[in-house]
Design an enzyme around this catalytic site. Sequence first.
Site, mmCIF file in Angstrom:
data_model
loop_
_atom_site.group_PDB
_atom_site.id
_atom_site.type_symbol
_atom_site.label_atom_id
_atom_site.label_comp_id
_atom_site.label_asym_id
_atom_site.label_seq_id
_atom_site.Cartn_x
_atom_site.Cartn_y
_atom_site.Cartn_z
ATOM 1 N N HIS A 45 1.414 4.814 4.682
ATOM 2 C CA HIS A 45 0.667 5.441 3.600
ATOM 3 C C HIS A 45 1.148 6.867 3.349
ATOM 4 O O HIS A 45 1.335 7.283 2.203
ATOM 5 C CB HIS A 45 -0.828 5.443 3.916
ATOM 6 N N SER A 68 0.812 -1.216 0.000
ATOM 7 C CA SER A 68 0.000 0.000 0.000
ATOM 8 C C SER A 68 0.844 1.264 0.000
ATOM 9 O O SER A 68 0.404 2.301 -0.510
ATOM 10 C CB SER A 68 -0.954 0.006 1.201
#
Length: 310
Positions: free
Chosen positions: A258, A212
């Site tokens: 992230h 991610s």
Amino acid sequence: MTEESASTTATPVCYRHPDRGTYVTCVRCDRPICPDCMQPASVGFQCPECIREGRRTTIPARTVFGGSLSGEQGTVTRALIGINIAAWLLTVVAAVLTSEVSVRELGRFVIFGGVTGVTDWGAAVPAYSYFGGGVTGGIASGEFWRLLTADFLHYGLIHLAFNMYALWILGRECERLLGRGRFLALYLFAGVGGSVAVYLFSPLNEASAGASASIFGLLGAMFFFLRRLRADPRGLVFLIILNFSLGFVVANISIWGHIGGFVVGAAVGALMAYLPAGPNRAKLQVLALVGVGVALVALIALRTASFGIL
């Protein structure tokens, strides 16, 4: 008929195959060429030497960001998805072979995942603390491979499937715009950037893994790609906000990973998009990537020094 007149009426022979007669000549150099040597051209035929010379002097087509058109096939995206899937399968097989997961627990483990020897070895962990305030293991102790391997490990099939679907959608588009090499650099830099952010800001003992960080990096880069192409980025901005919001409502999501991946990916994307075009653009892009790499190394060194290890 005299010998001289006979020689003037003899059938011309191919310049590469003297035993083959031909009346076809290269449209560029006018040398006789046989059917095996004929290379179709826009008008007539060319010989192999003229074809090679033309390829050397022809400027290859490039994308708007300087990459080759090879990225249109999505080869790197497919390879990255394959590597991620292979790493996940290795995690499952190793967990079964080492009896970390029983056959009875296998179904749940496959779907939801869990900590295993493989993930414990490769996940991004700042450091493992122990009684007395010291640290052992983790990135702080010199296990710097975690900064990269964490980007290819996943906790369960659901985790893997969501990330690979996003990579399939975003990766192919970024690879098409950048070309293979530039896209791979973007992906890896964003993944390492996410791990560096985990190292800098996440609590000790907290492990982070998954693609991610790279995917958020692709989102950040795509924003600048759309701006550079004068396309409407509002749909992408909504998608970015939505994905960041999920990090605050869904458990066990590495928010710092992230953020780090997004920031580094956006920086690399902006550099790729806005460095001036021209014969030196590739060199400038390489220098820019080196600069981003130096900045990441400096942050890693400062964080490691804060543990009193360097």
